[in-house]
Design a protein around this motif. Structure first.
Motif, PDB file in Angstrom:
ATOM      1  N   VAL A  93      16.364 -11.752 -14.216  1.00 24.27           N
ATOM      2  CA  VAL A  93      15.908 -12.946 -13.488  1.00 24.27           C
ATOM      3  C   VAL A  93      16.060 -12.727 -11.981  1.00 24.27           C
ATOM      4  O   VAL A  93      15.163 -13.058 -11.198  1.00 24.27           O
ATOM      5  N   ALA A  94      17.196 -12.149 -11.578  1.00 24.23           N
ATOM      6  CA  ALA A  94      17.431 -11.874 -10.160  1.00 24.23           C
ATOM      7  C   ALA A  94      16.417 -10.866  -9.621  1.00 24.23           C
ATOM      8  O   ALA A  94      15.889 -11.026  -8.508  1.00 24.23           O
ATOM      9  N   VAL A  95      16.131  -9.820 -10.398  1.00 30.24           N
ATOM     10  CA  VAL A  95      15.158  -8.805  -9.986  1.00 30.24           C
ATOM     11  C   VAL A  95      13.775  -9.426  -9.814  1.00 30.24           C
ATOM     12  O   VAL A  95      13.082  -9.203  -8.804  1.00 30.24           O
ATOM     13  N   LYS A  96      13.358 -10.202 -10.797  1.00 26.27           N
ATOM     14  CA  LYS A  96      12.043 -10.846 -10.740  1.00 26.27           C
ATOM     15  C   LYS A  96      11.975 -11.811  -9.554  1.00 26.27           C
ATOM     16  O   LYS A  96      10.965 -11.867  -8.836  1.00 26.27           O
ATOM     17  N   TRP A  97      13.048 -12.568  -9.334  1.00 28.73           N
ATOM     18  CA  TRP A  97      13.079 -13.513  -8.214  1.00 28.73           C
ATOM     19  C   TRP A  97      12.949 -12.796  -6.882  1.00 28.73           C
ATOM     20  O   TRP A  97      12.175 -13.214  -6.019  1.00 28.73           O
ATOM     21  N   LYS A  98      13.693 -11.724  -6.692  1.00 25.47           N
ATOM     22  CA  LYS A  98      13.643 -11.009  -5.417  1.00 25.47           C
ATOM     23  C   LYS A  98      12.253 -10.429  -5.170  1.00 25.47           C
ATOM     24  O   LYS A  98      11.739 -10.478  -4.054  1.00 25.47           O
ATOM     25  N   GLY A  99      11.632  -9.903  -6.218  1.00 27.87           N
ATOM     26  CA  GLY A  99      10.299  -9.343  -6.069  1.00 27.87           C
ATOM     27  C   GLY A  99       9.260 -10.384  -5.699  1.00 27.87           C
ATOM     28  O   GLY A  99       8.340 -10.114  -4.928  1.00 27.87           O
ATOM     29  N   MET A 100       9.387 -11.600  -6.235  1.00 28.66           N
ATOM     30  CA  MET A 100       8.394 -12.638  -5.976  1.00 28.66           C
ATOM     31  C   MET A 100       8.670 -13.404  -4.695  1.00 28.66           C
ATOM     32  O   MET A 100       7.748 -13.959  -4.092  1.00 28.66           O
ATOM     33  N   SER A 101       9.914 -13.421  -4.235  1.00 28.16           N
ATOM     34  CA  SER A 101      10.288 -14.252  -3.092  1.00 28.16           C
ATOM     35  C   SER A 101      10.287 -13.500  -1.770  1.00 28.16           C
ATOM     36  O   SER A 101      10.312 -14.117  -0.708  1.00 28.16           O
ATOM     37  N   ASN A 102      10.317 -12.177  -1.829  1.00 31.99           N
ATOM     38  CA  ASN A 102      10.436 -11.359  -0.609  1.00 31.99           C
ATOM     39  C   ASN A 102      11.683 -11.721   0.192  1.00 31.99           C
ATOM     40  O   ASN A 102      11.702 -11.619   1.418  1.00 31.99           O
ATOM     41  N   SER A 103      12.717 -12.146  -0.498  1.00 32.08           N
ATOM     42  CA  SER A 103      13.967 -12.501   0.156  1.00 32.08           C
ATOM     43  C   SER A 103      14.709 -11.249   0.620  1.00 32.08           C
ATOM     44  O   SER A 103      14.562 -10.170   0.046  1.00 32.08           O
ATOM     45  N   ASN A 104      15.517 -11.417   1.664  1.00 33.72           N
ATOM     46  CA  ASN A 104      16.366 -10.330   2.147  1.00 33.72           C
ATOM     47  C   ASN A 104      17.708 -10.287   1.426  1.00 33.72           C
ATOM     48  O   ASN A 104      18.572  -9.477   1.769  1.00 33.72           O
ATOM     49  N   ALA A 105      17.889 -11.159   0.453  1.00 32.68           N
ATOM     50  CA  ALA A 105      19.164 -11.227  -0.266  1.00 32.68           C
ATOM     51  C   ALA A 105      19.458  -9.909  -0.989  1.00 32.68           C
ATOM     52  O   ALA A 105      18.559  -9.221  -1.470  1.00 32.68           O
ATOM     53  N   LYS A 106      20.727  -9.579  -1.050  1.00 33.13           N
ATOM     54  CA  LYS A 106      21.180  -8.419  -1.808  1.00 33.13           C
ATOM     55  C   LYS A 106      21.342  -8.820  -3.273  1.00 33.13           C
ATOM     56  O   LYS A 106      21.637  -9.982  -3.584  1.00 33.13           O
ATOM     57  N   LEU A 107      21.179  -7.857  -4.162  1.00 32.69           N
ATOM     58  CA  LEU A 107      21.363  -8.108  -5.590  1.00 32.69           C
ATOM     59  C   LEU A 107      22.578  -7.360  -6.096  1.00 32.69           C
ATOM     60  O   LEU A 107      22.749  -6.168  -5.835  1.00 32.69           O
ATOM     61  N   TYR A 108      23.408  -8.083  -6.831  1.00 29.69           N
ATOM     62  CA  TYR A 108      24.613  -7.533  -7.439  1.00 29.69           C
ATOM     63  C   TYR A 108      24.454  -7.751  -8.937  1.00 29.69           C
ATOM     64  O   TYR A 108      24.630  -8.868  -9.427  1.00 29.69           O
ATOM     65  N   LEU A 109      24.044  -6.718  -9.658  1.00 27.64           N
ATOM     66  CA  LEU A 109      23.667  -6.851 -11.061  1.00 27.64           C
ATOM     67  C   LEU A 109      24.760  -6.298 -11.963  1.00 27.64           C
ATOM     68  O   LEU A 109      25.057  -5.106 -11.936  1.00 27.64           O
ATOM     69  N   ILE A 110      25.359  -7.173 -12.757  1.00 24.61           N
ATOM     70  CA  ILE A 110      26.426  -6.775 -13.659  1.00 24.61           C
ATOM     71  C   ILE A 110      25.875  -6.692 -15.079  1.00 24.61           C
ATOM     72  O   ILE A 110      25.387  -7.681 -15.623  1.00 24.61           O
ATOM     73  N   ALA A 111      25.943  -5.505 -15.673  1.00 22.79           N
ATOM     74  CA  ALA A 111      25.445  -5.281 -17.037  1.00 22.79           C
ATOM     75  C   ALA A 111      24.071  -5.910 -17.239  1.00 22.79           C
ATOM     76  O   ALA A 111      23.847  -6.654 -18.193  1.00 22.79           O
ATOM     77  N   PRO A 112      23.110  -5.617 -16.351  1.00 21.21           N
ATOM     78  CA  PRO A 112      21.804  -6.279 -16.440  1.00 21.21           C
ATOM     79  C   PRO A 112      20.980  -5.803 -17.627  1.00 21.21           C
ATOM     80  O   PRO A 112      20.937  -4.607 -17.934  1.00 21.21           O
ATOM     81  N   ALA A 113      20.332  -6.747 -18.292  1.00 23.54           N
ATOM     82  CA  ALA A 113      19.469  -6.428 -19.434  1.00 23.54           C
ATOM     83  C   ALA A 113      18.069  -6.120 -18.915  1.00 23.54           C
ATOM     84  O   ALA A 113      17.122  -6.878 -19.122  1.00 23.54           O
ATOM     85  N   ILE A 114      17.934  -4.977 -18.253  1.00 22.40           N
ATOM     86  CA  ILE A 114      16.694  -4.602 -17.580  1.00 22.40           C
ATOM     87  C   ILE A 114      15.778  -3.794 -18.487  1.00 22.40           C
ATOM     88  O   ILE A 114      14.573  -4.027 -18.560  1.00 22.40           O
ATOM     89  N   ILE A 115      16.354  -2.818 -19.190  1.00 28.41           N
ATOM     90  CA  ILE A 115      15.560  -1.893 -20.000  1.00 28.41           C
ATOM     91  C   ILE A 115      15.477  -2.398 -21.434  1.00 28.41           C
ATOM     92  O   ILE A 115      16.483  -2.724 -22.059  1.00 28.41           O
ATOM     93  N   ARG A 116      14.243  -2.462 -21.930  1.00 28.23           N
ATOM     94  CA  ARG A 116      14.019  -2.867 -23.324  1.00 28.23           C
ATOM     95  C   ARG A 116      13.431  -1.697 -24.103  1.00 28.23           C
ATOM     96  O   ARG A 116      12.722  -0.857 -23.538  1.00 28.23           O
ATOM     97  N   ASP A 117      13.693  -1.655 -25.407  1.00 29.73           N
ATOM     98  CA  ASP A 117      13.151  -0.586 -26.236  1.00 29.73           C
ATOM     99  C   ASP A 117      11.630  -0.616 -26.212  1.00 29.73           C
ATOM    100  O   ASP A 117      11.018  -1.690 -26.234  1.00 29.73           O
ATOM    101  N   ALA A 118      11.035   0.562 -26.196  1.00 35.35           N
ATOM    102  CA  ALA A 118       9.576   0.661 -26.085  1.00 35.35           C
ATOM    103  C   ALA A 118       8.859  -0.071 -27.206  1.00 35.35           C
ATOM    104  O   ALA A 118       7.852  -0.734 -26.989  1.00 35.35           O
ATOM    105  N   ASP A 119       9.389   0.030 -28.432  1.00 34.14           N
ATOM    106  CA  ASP A 119       8.697  -0.607 -29.550  1.00 34.14           C
ATOM    107  C   ASP A 119       8.750  -2.119 -29.445  1.00 34.14           C
ATOM    108  O   ASP A 119       7.849  -2.816 -29.891  1.00 34.14           O
TER     109      ASP A 119
END
Length: 238
Positions: A93-119
């Motif tokens: 959610v933080a990654v998507k928000w930063k990409g859409m908002s063009n904010s200068n905020a830093k992201l601190y991602l703890i155990a982020p569920a970023i990668i999903r299985d290809a299938d």
């Protein structure tokens, strides 16, 4: 002057509105919150369907909709956010928000569920609506009663539908497209839920320098039992 930090919680069925009377998704993480409040002005937000936050009328939300909800929250409360801390589902959610908002905020991602299985990321072949409903019904029964997935079992219709979308959204390349100096990613070495090894393998070199591994931590206890380690990483880099 303290910087402003926004916290985005994870997708935990125990935080579902029908599973808790709490209106604070971070109430179980007092040590982390106390440590953060010593250093930052901390703002917390409950995502729709969690901790008494009203669900939307739509059938489902993907990560983009949750990110827009965060953006609306920031604007509604007239906040200037310097750092966003996203835990587990809060990470994408933080990654998507930063990409859409063009904010200068830093992201601190703890155990982020970023990668999903290809299938899981593949879309199903288009079929008639009736057959798709039957397939969706059968899939839900399988996940709830055979796999015994609590996120599905205890969720409302909105949360179930949203969860099915979210687990198919791989956001690694949206993360890689961000300014890597603005991102710190922290995993536990014993985390089997969010594929830290796959992140290390596929991340660009600059991001790899900003990925930290906490020895012995897993997906759940990284924000309860390893607060000192998390704070040290945060202070050393932001």
């Amino acid at each position: 002057m303290k910087k402003n930090m926004l916290l985005i919680h994870g997708w935990d069925y125990e935080l579902y509105s029908n599973m808790t009377k709490s209106n604070d998704a971070w109430q179980e993480y007092n040590n982390l919150i106390s440590s953060l409040k010593e250093r930052y002005n901390v703002y917390k937000v409950n995502l729709p369907g969690f901790c008494q936050e009203r669900e939307p009328k739509e059938k489902e939300w993907d990560v983009s909709k949750f990110a827009q909800y965060i953006d609306d929250f920031i604007k509604k409360n007239n906040l200037k956010i310097d750092i966003v801390l996203g835990y587990s589902f809060g990470g994408p959610v933080a990654v998507k928000w930063k990409g859409m908002s063009n904010s200068n905020a830093k992201l601190y991602l703890i155990a982020p569920a970023i990668i999903r299985d290809a299938d899981k990321s593949k879309k199903f072949v288009k079929t008639p609506k009736f057959l798709e409903r039957v397939r969706a019904f059968a899939r839900n029964l399988y996940v709830i009663y055979i796999v015994k997935n609590n996120e599905m079992k205890y969720g409302s219709k909105f949360l179930r539908n949203s969860y099915q979308l979210i687990v198919r959204q791989d956001l690694r390349y949206e993360l890689f497209a961000l300014n890597q100096d603005d991102v710190k990613v922290i995993y536990g070495t014993n985390d089997t839920a969010v594929a830290p090894q796959k992140m290390m393998q596929s991340a660009p070199d600059k991001l790899k320098n900003n990925i930290y591994m906490i020895n012995g931590a897993n997906h759940d206890n990284i924000i309860t039992d390893y607060v000192d380690e998390l704070i040290k990483i945060l202070e050393d880099n932001f």
